[in-house]
Write a protein that holds these residues in place. Structure first.
Motif, PDB file in Angstrom:
ATOM      1  N   VAL A 119       0.837  -1.207   0.000  1.00 52.48           N
ATOM      2  CA  VAL A 119       0.000   0.000   0.000  1.00 52.48           C
ATOM      3  C   VAL A 119       0.870   1.255   0.000  1.00 52.48           C
ATOM      4  O   VAL A 119       0.599   2.227  -0.719  1.00 52.48           O
ATOM      5  CB  VAL A 119      -0.948  -0.019   1.226  1.00 52.48           C
ATOM      6  CG1 VAL A 119      -1.614   1.346   1.395  1.00 52.48           C
ATOM      7  CG2 VAL A 119      -2.007  -1.101   1.061  1.00 52.48           C
ATOM      8  N   VAL A 120       1.940   1.245   0.812  1.00 56.97           N
ATOM      9  CA  VAL A 120       2.864   2.391   0.831  1.00 56.97           C
ATOM     10  C   VAL A 120       3.498   2.575  -0.554  1.00 56.97           C
ATOM     11  O   VAL A 120       3.599   3.690  -1.079  1.00 56.97           O
ATOM     12  CB  VAL A 120       3.948   2.184   1.904  1.00 56.97           C
ATOM     13  CG1 VAL A 120       4.998   3.300   1.819  1.00 56.97           C
ATOM     14  CG2 VAL A 120       3.326   2.149   3.288  1.00 56.97           C
ATOM     15  N   LEU A 121       3.918   1.473  -1.137  1.00 57.23           N
ATOM     16  CA  LEU A 121       4.510   1.543  -2.473  1.00 57.23           C
ATOM     17  C   LEU A 121       3.519   2.097  -3.494  1.00 57.23           C
ATOM     18  O   LEU A 121       3.881   2.874  -4.390  1.00 57.23           O
ATOM     19  CB  LEU A 121       4.960   0.148  -2.920  1.00 57.23           C
ATOM     20  CG  LEU A 121       6.336  -0.328  -2.454  1.00 57.23           C
ATOM     21  CD1 LEU A 121       6.614  -1.701  -3.022  1.00 57.23           C
ATOM     22  CD2 LEU A 121       7.421   0.652  -2.894  1.00 57.23           C
ATOM     23  N   LEU A 122       2.243   1.712  -3.349  1.00 63.19           N
ATOM     24  CA  LEU A 122       1.213   2.167  -4.295  1.00 63.19           C
ATOM     25  C   LEU A 122       1.060   3.685  -4.242  1.00 63.19           C
ATOM     26  O   LEU A 122       1.014   4.352  -5.289  1.00 63.19           O
ATOM     27  CB  LEU A 122      -0.116   1.480  -3.970  1.00 63.19           C
ATOM     28  CG  LEU A 122      -1.314   1.934  -4.804  1.00 63.19           C
ATOM     29  CD1 LEU A 122      -1.107   1.576  -6.264  1.00 63.19           C
ATOM     30  CD2 LEU A 122      -2.603   1.304  -4.286  1.00 63.19           C
ATOM     31  N   VAL A 123       0.994   4.236  -3.033  1.00 62.70           N
ATOM     32  CA  VAL A 123       0.820   5.696  -2.887  1.00 62.70           C
ATOM     33  C   VAL A 123       1.998   6.432  -3.514  1.00 62.70           C
ATOM     34  O   VAL A 123       1.827   7.402  -4.272  1.00 62.70           O
ATOM     35  CB  VAL A 123       0.672   6.060  -1.400  1.00 62.70           C
ATOM     36  CG1 VAL A 123       0.651   7.580  -1.228  1.00 62.70           C
ATOM     37  CG2 VAL A 123      -0.596   5.438  -0.818  1.00 62.70           C
ATOM     38  N   VAL A 124       3.215   5.959  -3.228  1.00 67.97           N
ATOM     39  CA  VAL A 124       4.410   6.622  -3.773  1.00 67.97           C
ATOM     40  C   VAL A 124       4.437   6.521  -5.303  1.00 67.97           C
ATOM     41  O   VAL A 124       4.683   7.512  -6.005  1.00 67.97           O
ATOM     42  CB  VAL A 124       5.691   5.998  -3.170  1.00 67.97           C
ATOM     43  CG1 VAL A 124       6.931   6.574  -3.849  1.00 67.97           C
ATOM     44  CG2 VAL A 124       5.741   6.247  -1.674  1.00 67.97           C
ATOM     45  N   SER A 125       4.161   5.330  -5.816  1.00 64.04           N
ATOM     46  CA  SER A 125       4.236   5.133  -7.269  1.00 64.04           C
ATOM     47  C   SER A 125       3.163   5.933  -8.004  1.00 64.04           C
ATOM     48  O   SER A 125       3.417   6.477  -9.095  1.00 64.04           O
ATOM     49  CB  SER A 125       4.109   3.648  -7.619  1.00 64.04           C
ATOM     50  OG  SER A 125       2.855   3.147  -7.230  1.00 64.04           O
ATOM     51  N   VAL A 126       1.956   6.047  -7.420  1.00 61.42           N
ATOM     52  CA  VAL A 126       0.888   6.810  -8.071  1.00 61.42           C
ATOM     53  C   VAL A 126       1.234   8.292  -8.117  1.00 61.42           C
ATOM     54  O   VAL A 126       1.021   8.969  -9.138  1.00 61.42           O
ATOM     55  CB  VAL A 126      -0.454   6.584  -7.341  1.00 61.42           C
ATOM     56  CG1 VAL A 126      -1.506   7.565  -7.840  1.00 61.42           C
ATOM     57  CG2 VAL A 126      -0.931   5.162  -7.561  1.00 61.42           C
ATOM     58  N   PHE A 127       1.796   8.816  -7.023  1.00 57.40           N
ATOM     59  CA  PHE A 127       2.182  10.237  -7.026  1.00 57.40           C
ATOM     60  C   PHE A 127       3.264  10.494  -8.077  1.00 57.40           C
ATOM     61  O   PHE A 127       3.197  11.481  -8.829  1.00 57.40           O
ATOM     62  CB  PHE A 127       2.679  10.659  -5.650  1.00 57.40           C
ATOM     63  CG  PHE A 127       3.235  12.068  -5.646  1.00 57.40           C
ATOM     64  CD1 PHE A 127       2.389  13.167  -5.736  1.00 57.40           C
ATOM     65  CD2 PHE A 127       4.604  12.291  -5.590  1.00 57.40           C
ATOM     66  CE1 PHE A 127       2.900  14.467  -5.779  1.00 57.40           C
ATOM     67  CE2 PHE A 127       5.123  13.582  -5.630  1.00 57.40           C
ATOM     68  CZ  PHE A 127       4.262  14.676  -5.715  1.00 57.40           C
ATOM     69  N   LEU A 128       4.268   9.607  -8.138  1.00 59.75           N
ATOM     70  CA  LEU A 128       5.331   9.790  -9.125  1.00 59.75           C
ATOM     71  C   LEU A 128       4.775   9.703 -10.553  1.00 59.75           C
ATOM     72  O   LEU A 128       5.174  10.469 -11.437  1.00 59.75           O
ATOM     73  CB  LEU A 128       6.430   8.737  -8.919  1.00 59.75           C
ATOM     74  CG  LEU A 128       7.239   8.879  -7.629  1.00 59.75           C
ATOM     75  CD1 LEU A 128       8.238   7.736  -7.497  1.00 59.75           C
ATOM     76  CD2 LEU A 128       7.974  10.220  -7.604  1.00 59.75           C
ATOM     77  N   ALA A 129       3.847   8.766 -10.767  1.00 59.39           N
ATOM     78  CA  ALA A 129       3.242   8.629 -12.104  1.00 59.39           C
ATOM     79  C   ALA A 129       2.440   9.868 -12.459  1.00 59.39           C
ATOM     80  O   ALA A 129       2.474  10.360 -13.603  1.00 59.39           O
ATOM     81  CB  ALA A 129       2.347   7.394 -12.140  1.00 59.39           C
ATOM     82  N   TYR A 130       1.707  10.409 -11.480  1.00 58.25           N
ATOM     83  CA  TYR A 130       0.909  11.622 -11.727  1.00 58.25           C
ATOM     84  C   TYR A 130       1.826  12.799 -12.066  1.00 58.25           C
ATOM     85  O   TYR A 130       1.560  13.560 -13.015  1.00 58.25           O
ATOM     86  CB  TYR A 130       0.073  11.959 -10.488  1.00 58.25           C
ATOM     87  CG  TYR A 130      -0.904  13.086 -10.701  1.00 58.25           C
ATOM     88  CD1 TYR A 130      -2.212  12.829 -11.097  1.00 58.25           C
ATOM     89  CD2 TYR A 130      -0.521  14.415 -10.518  1.00 58.25           C
ATOM     90  CE1 TYR A 130      -3.113  13.861 -11.313  1.00 58.25           C
ATOM     91  CE2 TYR A 130      -1.410  15.453 -10.739  1.00 58.25           C
ATOM     92  CZ  TYR A 130      -2.703  15.172 -11.127  1.00 58.25           C
ATOM     93  OH  TYR A 130      -3.593  16.205 -11.342  1.00 58.25           O
ATOM     94  N   ALA A 131       2.907  12.938 -11.303  1.00 57.93           N
ATOM     95  CA  ALA A 131       3.842  14.042 -11.552  1.00 57.93           C
ATOM     96  C   ALA A 131       4.498  13.907 -12.922  1.00 57.93           C
ATOM     97  O   ALA A 131       4.660  14.894 -13.651  1.00 57.93           O
ATOM     98  CB  ALA A 131       4.903  14.065 -10.446  1.00 57.93           C
TER      99      ALA A 131
END
Length: 327
Positions: A13-25
């Protein structure tokens, strides 16, 4: 086992939040939706373009952290992925594309896995015999053939069959015949005819890949002590291989199965485009081409979720097959 899986889930779940933010940016920085609106005729004013981009939540004049905060809030609170650049619901398009990809990919992927394991194990037991050498050559030919080339070869083969028979026996474009009448049986038969070639394309590539891995892992366990012990206790060679050898050889494959099975939803782009299936892969390419930020982020989010679900599924399979993981 539950404790082990709970820890892995929290980590994912932690990895998901980080990866989604990076993908959005990354998507917000690389794509330029402003160019889409500025290219319209008659050309809108700068203020009108800014207003449309702000309404969609993709105005580059707003800081990325603020845009991501609004997008994430809508997603968590309302389950809303936003509006596309055409001012249509991303949720609706996402659901429609996902159903299409599911219909196309599930059968082909599962067939590729099952046949790959069976062929790989069979080849290992017959190592260096003519049948093993023939399978090796066939698999390497398939692996060295690009997916789009294999799909075009199958498509041309279907055209030749149809011309030789004088009837449209095999359909290779789209997933159903528009305006088809008849009952459920007629529709099921129509879907099966349309599914034949893309399913065969995916299954052949899966078979070639998995059989090579399975052959290697099976060779590692063929001379093991526990197989000789099982045979010494009265099991036939065949039963010992199936009951003990194959199970051990499949353990390293569980991770490959999980990641490949879910990853194929966005990785079968060529198959979807060539056979006219409007699924997730085709949508992703089209959205990048149109600078449709919210749609690109939606597909990226889906990809991140599938990767993390794949990881959890691989951990579960590994724990179920290998008791040492649960200790």
């Amino acid at each position: 086992m539950l404790r082990y899986l709970a820890k892995r889930l929290a980590y994912y779940v932690v990895l998901l939040v980080v990866s989604v933010f990076l993908a959005y940016a990354l998507a917000s920085s690389a794509l330029n939706p402003r160019a889409y609106f500025e290219a319209k005729q008659p050309r809108p004013t700068a203020a009108a373009v800014d207003r449309q981009l702000t309404d969609l939540g993709i105005n580059s004049h707003t800081p990325i952290t603020v845009r991501f905060g609004h997008w994430a809030e809508n997603l968590v609170v309302h389950g809303d992925l936003g509006q596309s650049i055409h001012d249509t619901s991303v949720n609706a398009e996402f659901g429609r594309r996902l159903v299409v990809s599911l219909r196309l990919l599930v059968i082909g992927s599962l067939l590729g896995m099952l046949l790959g394991v069976a062929v790989g194990a069979w080849g290992a037991v017959r190592q260096y015999r003519i049948s093993d050498r023939v399978l090796t050559v066939v698999c390497f030919v398939l692996l060295s053939t690009p997916v789009f080339l294999l799909a075009l070869f199958l498509k041309n083969g279907a055209i030749a069959v149809n011309q030789a028979s004088g009837h449209q026996l095999i359909d290779f474009t789209g997933y159903e015949t528009p305006g088809l009448s008849g009952g459920l049986g007629a529709h099921l038969a129509d879907w099966a005819v349309h599914l034949l070639l893309p399913t065969l394309s995916l299954a052949l590539m899966g078979l070639a890949t998995y059989s090579r891995y399975q052959r290697g892992t099976m060779l590692d366990v063929l001379g093991s002590d526990y197989l000789r012990t099982a045979e010494a206790k009265g099991l036939t060679r065949r039963h010992a291989l199936i009951k003990h050898g194959l199970r051990t050889a499949v353990i390293p494959m569980s991770t490959l199965f999980a990641y490949n099975f879910l990853g194929v939803f966005t990785g079968a782009t060529f198959t979807e485009i060539i056979f006219g299936w409007h699924g997730m892969g085709e949508w992703f390419i089209k959205s990048i081409y149109e600078n449709d930020t919210n749609s690109v982020v939606a597909v990226t989010l889906f990809t991140a979720v599938t990767v993390l679900v794949s990881g959890l599924l691989a951990d579960t399979l590994h724990a179920a097959l290998d008791p040492r993981v649960r200790a």
